[in-house]
Design a protein around this motif. Structure first.
Motif, mmCIF file in Angstrom:
data_model
loop_
_atom_site.group_PDB
_atom_site.id
_atom_site.type_symbol
_atom_site.label_atom_id
_atom_site.label_comp_id
_atom_site.label_asym_id
_atom_site.label_seq_id
_atom_site.Cartn_x
_atom_site.Cartn_y
_atom_site.Cartn_z
ATOM 1 N N UNK A 115 84.233 60.684 44.583
ATOM 2 C CA UNK A 115 84.991 61.931 44.724
ATOM 3 C C UNK A 115 83.974 63.060 44.809
ATOM 4 N N UNK A 116 84.023 63.814 45.886
ATOM 5 C CA UNK A 116 83.076 64.908 46.080
ATOM 6 C C UNK A 116 83.862 66.176 46.376
ATOM 7 N N UNK A 117 83.806 67.123 45.453
ATOM 8 C CA UNK A 117 84.468 68.404 45.657
ATOM 9 C C UNK A 117 83.741 69.462 44.851
ATOM 10 N N UNK B 157 64.600 78.523 44.689
ATOM 11 C CA UNK B 157 64.971 77.117 44.589
ATOM 12 C C UNK B 157 65.789 76.740 45.819
ATOM 13 N N UNK B 158 65.542 75.597 46.431
ATOM 14 C CA UNK B 158 66.295 75.256 47.642
ATOM 15 C C UNK B 158 67.797 75.126 47.425
ATOM 16 N N UNK B 159 68.195 74.573 46.282
ATOM 17 C CA UNK B 159 69.618 74.385 45.992
ATOM 18 C C UNK B 159 70.104 75.446 45.015
ATOM 19 N N UNK C 68 67.780 65.096 40.605
ATOM 20 C CA UNK C 68 68.411 64.420 39.481
ATOM 21 C C UNK C 68 69.801 64.996 39.228
ATOM 22 N N UNK C 69 70.659 64.152 38.757
ATOM 23 C CA UNK C 69 72.012 64.557 38.373
ATOM 24 C C UNK C 69 71.989 65.115 36.956
ATOM 25 N N UNK C 70 73.051 65.847 36.589
ATOM 26 C CA UNK C 70 73.130 66.257 35.187
ATOM 27 C C UNK C 70 73.704 65.127 34.329
ATOM 28 N N UNK D 255 77.299 69.552 40.811
ATOM 29 C CA UNK D 255 77.325 69.444 42.275
ATOM 30 C C UNK D 255 78.643 68.872 42.785
ATOM 31 N N UNK D 256 79.557 68.589 41.864
ATOM 32 C CA UNK D 256 80.881 68.135 42.273
ATOM 33 C C UNK D 256 80.921 66.719 42.791
ATOM 34 N N UNK D 257 80.006 65.869 42.326
ATOM 35 C CA UNK D 257 79.942 64.486 42.794
ATOM 36 C C UNK D 257 80.337 63.559 41.644
#
Length: 762
Positions: free
Chosen positions: A10-12, A249-251, A655-657, A672-674
């Protein structure tokens, strides 16, 4: 336990702040999942506090004036992960072959729980079988003694205590080598090399108190919300008193955008947020040198104009004259570079860089915080040196509220280097060690991480002893490394949980379970304590009190001593048994080796806020050949080490949180909503359209390195994201397979994971 399945992906977009109720829910979710006991939950109250234990995840500073809960979401996950009541016993290994386990995800391997018994790999059954500690030590010793010492690697993870690290480094040198790669080789060695050349010390110059004295912060390439969330309290306090925070920062990372303090009842009740960054510049990955050069160019131009008109100078000329070398050459380079080149390489507009420069020019004390977004590039060392150049222009080194502030990752990765975990002779007092212990220490440089990988692949490394970590998963060139690892004669893995490295055995392979830092460590003289060094060079005691996961566990010092007794001849000056019986004796030995750093070590061990080991550059004493701080001109504006080309992208691994380093806590990257997957490729919408792709499409990436080897990562979900054009983001360590061993930082050999040349596969 059966292998767990991922949720449906689920990505939102996530709209909330860092911290807040999202952090509370995340912690509340992991505690029952790990079946953490009420006793273990109570341990959280002791985390990062005087007389408590040092968090086993990040190395951010531990304040003397602590919060009621001095742990963050990530720290709570790390504690739950260690204090889980789930267990990986010999019965588990009797049910599963290593071939089968290699099909499991990283999460499932560690989630199964704590290791309980020493295990030996049995090739006939392809399974681990339980052995006694004595059997393990005797065979490990017999095998290692048959090898050329230079063919043996002693790796250590950044969570290893100062006491165990000192013993480990001494053991390796007495055995006959300095093959001591560690986590620093993978992340901040560019800092150690860059800062050492520029200001004479290999670490940052600031402390926690400097956050209260700065009036601006420059922030480069570090995701505070996921990797060091406790720093958000310091950033929030700085913002509350009007400090400008300029982020490159790029993101767009949520922790650098806005934060709700979970320990503030009013903020939680009202959903109030603190805006963290006052400017946010999405620099291209590898474009930081150009961005900093643009700021420097404005400063030099404004300074020249001010001097010509009789106005106050913009640059700190008194500091530059008294304390620096190379200023003229640097200014010449600044004047020669053009704005078109700066804008192209940075991906930022001249007006945006001017806005950042104006804040910097008026600030009296500036912190420059950075992470692996600067260090993990081919020109990572030049990134660090360019950051120092920017600070030197206005005297922002060696004064209150100012200086370089690298954010180290693992909890004692900086401390390990302090007590001798290094492959470099010049960083260790070998003469003192020889005098202290009566042996001839090796002088030749040992193997770092990249050189160890080369040695595994070409067969020159015959044995690998790992004091923690997940080396095989963390390093580049995953496929080649996994294929070569079984060629080792000996593989010894000291760990708390099962990970992927353990599934690739050598001819003789042992899996040795150790106590965790949070657990009570009782030796002959009673309960023991250990110590660690944080990112700000402060040293803290750590006292574990939780019940050990198994009565069969040994402490890291005990395991090191057990191996040392088998591979080294008796030495009356090294009492391995006495050290294990009383860790205070190890600290006495460390103090004897490093008297300036560790004076009154045992007496100061539990100083609130830690005791500072000192920093010459913070005193404006420059331990460089010129005896001054060095302006070091970069060789170019791009840090990537490769040229742009049609169809070539700059991949940054992230890295993810819901992870710490290679440890995956779950499949929910909330910010990042992933959710439910890590097979994601973050990509600019215009790049997606130009490539003829669509969001949600499954694609593969291939390395675009110049060596002609095929490196491929399948199954990535194209995900539109706010990322600079020409840049891609994907998760570490899953995409390490795309990174060649030889794609590393010049001088420091740090894997260049933040700018990997790739193409979308046909």
């Amino acid at each position: 336990m059966a292998k767990q399945k991922a949720d449906d992906p689920e990505i939102k977009p996530f709209k909330g702040p860092a911290g807040g109720w999202g952090s509370i829910r995340s912690v509340a979710e992991i505690l029952p999942r790990e079946r953490v006991s009420p006793e273990a939950v109570r341990e959280l109250a002791r985390q990062n506090k005087p007389e408590g234990f040092a968090c086993v995840s990040c190395a951010w500073a531990k304040p003397a004036d602590h919060h009621p809960a001095e742990f963050c979401e990530e720290g709570a996950k790390a504690t739950a992960w260690e204090l889980t009541t789930l267990r990986t016993t010999p019965d588990f290994f009797a049910e599963h072959t290593l071939t089968e386990l290699r099909s499991w995800r990283d999460y499932d391997l560690e989630q199964h729980g704590r290791l309980t018994h020493p295990m030996r790999y049995d090739a006939a059954t392809d399974k681990y079988v339980a052995v006694s500690w004595e059997e393990a030590f005797v065979e490990i010793g017999a095998e290692l003694r048959q090898l050329d010492p230079r063919s043996v690697v002693f790796y250590s993870s950044g969570r290893t205590s100062l006491e165990a690290s000192y013993m480990y480094g001494l053991m390796a040198r007495m055995f006959g080598n300095q093959n001591l790669p560690d986590s620093s080789n993978m992340c901040h060695e560019s800092t150690s090399v860059g800062l050492k050349a520029a200001i004479g010390v290999p670490v940052g110059t600031t402390r926690l108190e400097d956050f209260e004295k700065c009036d601006a912060i420059l922030f480069f390439g570090q995701n505070v919300g996921s990797n060091a969330p406790r720093m958000l309290h310091d950033l929030r306090s700085a913002r509350k008193r009007g400090v400008e925070i300029i982020t490159f920062n790029p993101l767009k990372e949520r922790g650098l955008e806005r934060f709700t303090d979970p320990q503030n009842p009013i903020e939680m009740a009202t959903l109030k947020e603190t805006a963290i960054s006052t400017q946010y510049h999405q620099v291209k990955t590898g474009g930081d040198i150009a961005a900093m050069m643009g700021i420097a160019k404005f400063l030099v131009e404004w300074h020249d104009a001010a001097v010509a008109s009789g106005a106050p100078p913009v640059l700190d000329l008194d500091f530059i004259k008294a304390h620096t070398h190379g200023f003229g050459d640097f200014v010449h380079a600044v004047n020669q570079v053009g704005w078109d080149e700066i804008e192209h390489e940075s991906g930022l507009a001249k007006a945006d860089l001017e806005a950042a420069a104006r804040i910097y020019a008026k600030a009296k004390a500036v912190l420059a915080i950075y992470g692996m977004g600067l260090t993990q590039h081919v020109k990572g060392v030049e990134n660090v040196r360019m950051l120092v150049n920017l600070l030197l222009l206005r005297g922002n080194v060696g004064k209150a509220g100012a200086g370089p502030t690298p954010v180290r990752g693992h909890s004692n990765v900086q401390g390990q280097r302090t007590v001798g975990i290094t492959e470099k002779t010049e960083l260790v007092p070998v003469d003192k060690l020889e005098e202290q212990y009566g042996f001839t220490a090796p002088r030749e440089k040992g193997l770092d991480t990249i050189e160890s990988c080369r040695g595994v692949i070409d067969g020159s490394v015959k044995a690998f002893v790992a004091l923690g970590g997940n080396f095989l998963r963390a390093v580049p060139e995953t496929a080649a490394m996994e294929a070569a690892w079984p060629g080792l004669r000996v593989s010894v893995q000291i760990a708390t949980k099962l990970n992927r490295n353990h599934l690739f055995p050598g001819a003789v392979t042992y899996l040795l379970p150790c106590l965790g830092r949070i657990e009570e460590d009782v030796q002959a003289t009673g309960p023991q304590v250990v110590s660690v060094e944080d990112s700000t060079s402060c040293i803290h005691g750590s006292r574990g009190k939780a019940k050990p996961a198994s009565p069969n566990l040994l402490s890291e010092p005990a395991i090191v001593a057990g191996i040392a007794r088998q591979i080294l001849p008796p030495n009356p000056r090294v009492d391995w048994d006495g050290w294990v019986a009383d860790y205070a004796r190890i600290r006495d030995a460390i103090e004897e080796t490093y008297p300036e750093v560790f004076k009154d070590y045992n007496a100061r061990l539990f100083t609130p806020g830690g005791f500072w080991k000192g920093n010459k550059a913070a005193e404006r004493i420059w331990q460089t050949p010129s005896k001054k701080a060095e302006f070091l001109t970069p060789t170019g504006l791009s840090a990537t080490g490769f040229a742009d080309a049609d169809g070539r992208f700059r991949l940054m691994t992230i890295r993810s949180n819901d992870q710490f380093n290679t440890t995956i806590y779950g499949y929910h990257d909330r910010f990042r909503g992933v959710k439910g997957t890590r097979d994601v490729l973050f990509m600019h919408a215009d790049d997606i359209a130009r490539a003829g792709l669509a969001g949600g499409q499954i694609i593969a990436l291939e390395s675009d390195a110049s060596d002609g080897k095929v490196r491929r990562r399948e199954g990535l979900i194209v995900t539109p994201y706010d990322i600079p054009q020409g840049c891609l983001g994907a998760y570490y360590p899953e995409c390490n397979v795309l990174m060649p061993v030889e794609h590393h930082a010049e001088e420091s050999h740090v894997p260049a994971a933040k700018s990997v040349p790739v193409r979308i596969a046909a």
